[in-house]
Each structure stands twice: as structure tokens, then as C-alpha cells.
Design a protein around this motif. Sequence first.
Motif, PDB file in Angstrom:
ATOM      1  N   HIS A 175      -2.840  -1.363  -4.959  1.00  0.00           N
ATOM      2  CA  HIS A 175      -2.337   0.002  -5.087  1.00  0.00           C
ATOM      3  C   HIS A 175      -3.471   1.009  -5.250  1.00  0.00           C
ATOM      4  CE1 HIS A 175       1.830  -1.106  -5.070  1.00  0.00           C
ATOM      5  NE2 HIS A 175       1.667  -1.962  -6.062  1.00  0.00           N
ATOM      6  N   LEU A 176      -4.440   0.708  -6.081  1.00  0.00           N
ATOM      7  CA  LEU A 176      -5.555   1.638  -6.239  1.00  0.00           C
ATOM      8  C   LEU A 176      -6.295   1.822  -4.919  1.00  0.00           C
ATOM      9  CD1 LEU A 176      -7.968   2.072  -9.162  1.00  0.00           C
ATOM     10  CD2 LEU A 176      -8.926   1.797  -6.883  1.00  0.00           C
ATOM     11  N   VAL A 177      -6.488   0.737  -4.181  1.00  0.00           N
ATOM     12  CA  VAL A 177      -7.195   0.832  -2.898  1.00  0.00           C
ATOM     13  C   VAL A 177      -6.405   1.684  -1.910  1.00  0.00           C
ATOM     14  CG1 VAL A 177      -7.987  -0.481  -0.899  1.00  0.00           C
ATOM     15  CG2 VAL A 177      -8.466  -1.315  -3.205  1.00  0.00           C
ATOM     16  N   ARG A 178      -5.093   1.513  -1.877  1.00  0.00           N
ATOM     17  CA  ARG A 178      -4.260   2.317  -0.967  1.00  0.00           C
ATOM     18  C   ARG A 178      -4.373   3.803  -1.301  1.00  0.00           C
ATOM     19  NH1 ARG A 178       1.288  -1.324  -1.118  1.00  0.00           N
ATOM     20  NH2 ARG A 178       0.698  -2.870   0.481  1.00  0.00           N
ATOM     21  N   SER A 179      -4.301   4.126  -2.570  1.00  0.00           N
ATOM     22  CA  SER A 179      -4.390   5.531  -2.973  1.00  0.00           C
ATOM     23  C   SER A 179      -5.773   6.096  -2.680  1.00  0.00           C
ATOM     24  CB  SER A 179      -4.082   5.670  -4.468  1.00  0.00           C
ATOM     25  OG  SER A 179      -2.753   5.304  -4.751  1.00  0.00           O
ATOM     26  N   ALA A 180      -6.792   5.320  -2.984  1.00  0.00           N
ATOM     27  CA  ALA A 180      -8.155   5.776  -2.727  1.00  0.00           C
ATOM     28  C   ALA A 180      -8.373   6.042  -1.248  1.00  0.00           C
ATOM     29  CB  ALA A 180      -9.155   4.741  -3.243  1.00  0.00           C
ATOM     30  N   ARG A 181      -7.816   5.179  -0.415  1.00  0.00           N
ATOM     31  CA  ARG A 181      -7.948   5.379   1.026  1.00  0.00           C
ATOM     32  C   ARG A 181      -7.177   6.619   1.477  1.00  0.00           C
ATOM     33  NH1 ARG A 181      -6.673   0.584   2.546  1.00  0.00           N
ATOM     34  NH2 ARG A 181      -8.772  -0.184   2.973  1.00  0.00           N
ATOM     35  N   ALA A 182      -5.999   6.825   0.919  1.00  0.00           N
ATOM     36  CA  ALA A 182      -5.146   7.938   1.335  1.00  0.00           C
ATOM     37  C   ALA A 182      -5.768   9.290   1.003  1.00  0.00           C
ATOM     38  CB  ALA A 182      -3.777   7.826   0.671  1.00  0.00           C
ATOM     39  N   ILE A 183      -6.504   9.380  -0.089  1.00  0.00           N
ATOM     40  CA  ILE A 183      -7.101  10.672  -0.462  1.00  0.00           C
ATOM     41  C   ILE A 183      -8.499  10.845   0.127  1.00  0.00           C
ATOM     42  CG2 ILE A 183      -5.761  10.755  -2.598  1.00  0.00           C
ATOM     43  CD1 ILE A 183      -8.302  10.027  -4.130  1.00  0.00           C
ATOM     44  N   GLY A 184      -8.915   9.899   0.961  1.00  0.00           N
ATOM     45  CA  GLY A 184     -10.197  10.020   1.638  1.00  0.00           C
ATOM     46  C   GLY A 184     -11.380   9.519   0.849  1.00  0.00           C
ATOM     47  N   HIS A 190     -15.506   0.236   4.743  1.00  0.00           N
ATOM     48  CA  HIS A 190     -14.555  -0.816   5.086  1.00  0.00           C
ATOM     49  C   HIS A 190     -14.211  -1.623   3.838  1.00  0.00           C
ATOM     50  CE1 HIS A 190     -12.549  -4.128   7.056  1.00  0.00           C
ATOM     51  NE2 HIS A 190     -13.384  -4.972   6.455  1.00  0.00           N
ATOM     52  N   VAL A 191     -12.925  -1.772   3.583  1.00  0.00           N
ATOM     53  CA  VAL A 191     -12.454  -2.577   2.451  1.00  0.00           C
ATOM     54  C   VAL A 191     -11.487  -3.620   2.980  1.00  0.00           C
ATOM     55  CG1 VAL A 191     -11.224  -2.584   0.252  1.00  0.00           C
ATOM     56  CG2 VAL A 191     -12.735  -0.667   0.832  1.00  0.00           C
ATOM     57  N   LEU A 201     -17.635  -3.224  -5.948  1.00  0.00           N
ATOM     58  CA  LEU A 201     -18.624  -2.358  -6.586  1.00  0.00           C
ATOM     59  C   LEU A 201     -18.633  -0.966  -5.961  1.00  0.00           C
ATOM     60  CD1 LEU A 201     -21.639  -4.838  -6.950  1.00  0.00           C
ATOM     61  CD2 LEU A 201     -20.100  -4.049  -8.767  1.00  0.00           C
ATOM     62  N   GLU A 202     -18.500  -0.910  -4.635  1.00  0.00           N
ATOM     63  CA  GLU A 202     -18.505   0.380  -3.957  1.00  0.00           C
ATOM     64  C   GLU A 202     -17.274   1.204  -4.318  1.00  0.00           C
ATOM     65  OE1 GLU A 202     -19.769   3.540  -1.523  1.00  0.00           O
ATOM     66  OE2 GLU A 202     -20.810   1.888  -2.521  1.00  0.00           O
ATOM     67  N   ILE A 203     -16.123   0.540  -4.421  1.00  0.00           N
ATOM     68  CA  ILE A 203     -14.911   1.247  -4.838  1.00  0.00           C
ATOM     69  C   ILE A 203     -15.114   1.841  -6.225  1.00  0.00           C
ATOM     70  CG2 ILE A 203     -12.477   0.980  -5.448  1.00  0.00           C
ATOM     71  CD1 ILE A 203     -12.394  -1.277  -3.283  1.00  0.00           C
ATOM     72  N   ASN A 204     -15.671   1.052  -7.135  1.00  0.00           N
ATOM     73  CA  ASN A 204     -15.920   1.543  -8.482  1.00  0.00           C
ATOM     74  C   ASN A 204     -16.892   2.714  -8.480  1.00  0.00           C
ATOM     75  OD1 ASN A 204     -15.031   0.171 -11.278  1.00  0.00           O
ATOM     76  ND2 ASN A 204     -14.754  -1.298  -9.607  1.00  0.00           N
ATOM     77  N   SER A 234       0.344   5.000  -5.504  1.00  0.00           N
ATOM     78  CA  SER A 234       0.801   4.040  -4.504  1.00  0.00           C
ATOM     79  C   SER A 234       2.027   3.267  -4.979  1.00  0.00           C
ATOM     80  CB  SER A 234      -0.319   3.055  -4.164  1.00  0.00           C
ATOM     81  OG  SER A 234       0.157   1.965  -3.407  1.00  0.00           O
ATOM     82  N   ARG A 235       1.993   2.782  -6.204  1.00  0.00           N
ATOM     83  CA  ARG A 235       3.078   1.929  -6.703  1.00  0.00           C
ATOM     84  C   ARG A 235       4.414   2.659  -6.719  1.00  0.00           C
ATOM     85  NH1 ARG A 235       6.010   0.215 -10.887  1.00  0.00           N
ATOM     86  NH2 ARG A 235       5.432   2.024 -12.146  1.00  0.00           N
ATOM     87  N   CYS A 236       4.393   3.963  -6.959  1.00  0.00           N
ATOM     88  CA  CYS A 236       5.620   4.754  -7.007  1.00  0.00           C
ATOM     89  C   CYS A 236       6.112   5.157  -5.620  1.00  0.00           C
ATOM     90  CB  CYS A 236       5.408   5.995  -7.870  1.00  0.00           C
ATOM     91  SG  CYS A 236       5.160   5.633  -9.627  1.00  0.00           S
ATOM     92  N   GLY A 237       5.427   4.723  -4.561  1.00  0.00           N
ATOM     93  CA  GLY A 237       5.887   4.979  -3.202  1.00  0.00           C
ATOM     94  C   GLY A 237       5.550   6.346  -2.665  1.00  0.00           C
ATOM     95  N   MET A 238       4.657   7.070  -3.288  1.00  0.00           N
ATOM     96  CA  MET A 238       4.349   8.426  -2.860  1.00  0.00           C
ATOM     97  C   MET A 238       3.595   8.476  -1.545  1.00  0.00           C
ATOM     98  SD  MET A 238       3.334   9.919  -6.620  1.00  0.00           S
ATOM     99  CE  MET A 238       2.788  11.483  -5.942  1.00  0.00           C
ATOM    100  N   LEU A 239       2.942   7.380  -1.176  1.00  0.00           N
ATOM    101  CA  LEU A 239       2.146   7.389   0.056  1.00  0.00           C
ATOM    102  C   LEU A 239       2.993   7.136   1.292  1.00  0.00           C
ATOM    103  CD1 LEU A 239      -1.015   5.479  -1.174  1.00  0.00           C
ATOM    104  CD2 LEU A 239      -0.571   7.937  -1.128  1.00  0.00           C
TER     105      LEU A 239
END
Length: 241
Positions: A175-184, A190-191, A201-204, A234-239
Motif C-alpha cells: 500500500h505504501l508503495v502504491r501511494s508513493a508511486r501515485a503521488i510521483g 523501478h520498484v 532503502l531508496e523508498i525510505n 491506498s488501503r482505503c481505495g482512494m487510488l
Amino acid sequence: MNILEERLSPEVLAEARNLAASILDPNTATRSEIWKSVWDKPLYANTKVTTAHRWIKEIEPFRDEALLSWGERDGELYIEKIGPGTKRDSFRISGRASNELLSRTQVARHRLFGIQGAAVAMRAMPYDAPFERLAAQPLDLAISNIQRAYGGGWGPISVLHALTDLGLAVKPDIHLVRSARAIGLLENCHVSVKPDFKQLLEINRRVGLLCHEKFGDRSGRNLRYLDKVLMEISRCGMLTD
């Protein structure tokens, strides 16, 4: 991201603020305080949160004793790894509490072995502020040191999950990865579906930069808040909108 954050329910935002306010200070938290925060992380690996919560409820009565004696041959519980992989037959359980534990839960033995490994490692650490030294290390080194100390059952994601409650990292789950990707936030990065160590590490690093941009600092509380908010977007389906 601010627009998505504002669309989260007041209850979710309140939970994020409460989590942020309740993080432990790794520079002062005692061994028992840290144990209460990190012991259950192997139960979350590769399973649903609802399942992990059920498992936690089943074996939480053993939590405090686990820190005191799990992994000692004359302790309440002793788990030996006698075969390869994570199958049931690869682990032998003995000890005074073994029958009671196994009657309470069907938690896989390799997960219990992970909890035992963490308990053994925690007992070897100083009682006062055992994570103080780890908190001063670069994230990659801290992860590697915890994995080495805790042993089997502690992959990088589980370690990051533990460090999240100390305000030292975020847990890059799906979920965190999906949200991070969605906001650019992951532009030109590449993940994989299962991020490797370098990607984690790069995500962090990038979430840390976002934290500094949003709040003006990268404090543990703000990082914990951001971790929760990104996950819930992401978990709440907002994306899907």
C-alpha cells in the motif's frame, strides 16, 4: 499528496496522529519497551493484517515470558531448527510452555522461531537503550545488524516494520508503495512487486525527503505519521478514483 491526505476520514487521521505520538525514542527506550513493540513483526510477514492480529491475540500471553527465557534449553520454550526451509517438520519445539502454546495457536513454527531469535538477541543487548547505537547508524547498516542478530524470520521488511515504531524508517508494504508511486514519489525509480534491499532503502530515502519537505524536518513522529497516511491512502481505495 496533501489533497489525498485531506480526503482520509477523521478516524484514520486521528489514528495516524496517535501512532506518531506513541513512537518509542530509540535513544532512551528500554529493552522491555522495545520488545513490546517489535516482538510480533514476524507474524505480519506475507499474510493479511487481520490474520496477524488474530495470531497476536493468541500468543500475546506468552510475550513477556518469551523475552525472559525463549531460546534457552531450560526455559519455557525452546525451538530448534532441524531441517531446511520453513516447513513444520524443520522445527522441533520443547519446553514447559510448549504444549500450552501449541494448544492455543496454529502459528507456523518458523514465525515462532523468528520471535525466539529476537528474544535471544534482545537479552544479549543492554537493558537501558539497547537501540541507541542502532539509531545512529545508516539505515542499511542498522537493518543488516538487526537481521544478523535476530536471525531467521527477520527479512528486511520485518526489520523495517520494527524500525517504523521507533520512527527510524517506513515499512514499504504494497500500500505504501502504491501511494508513493501515485503521488510521483517514485518517479524514475523501478520498484519490484517484492522490492529488493536497494529498492527498500531508496523508498525510505524518498519518503524521508517528502517528510522534510512537508514538515520541515524528518523527525520520528512525522515519519511515522507519513508512513500511516501513505499506507491508508491506498488501503482505503482512494487510488481507484
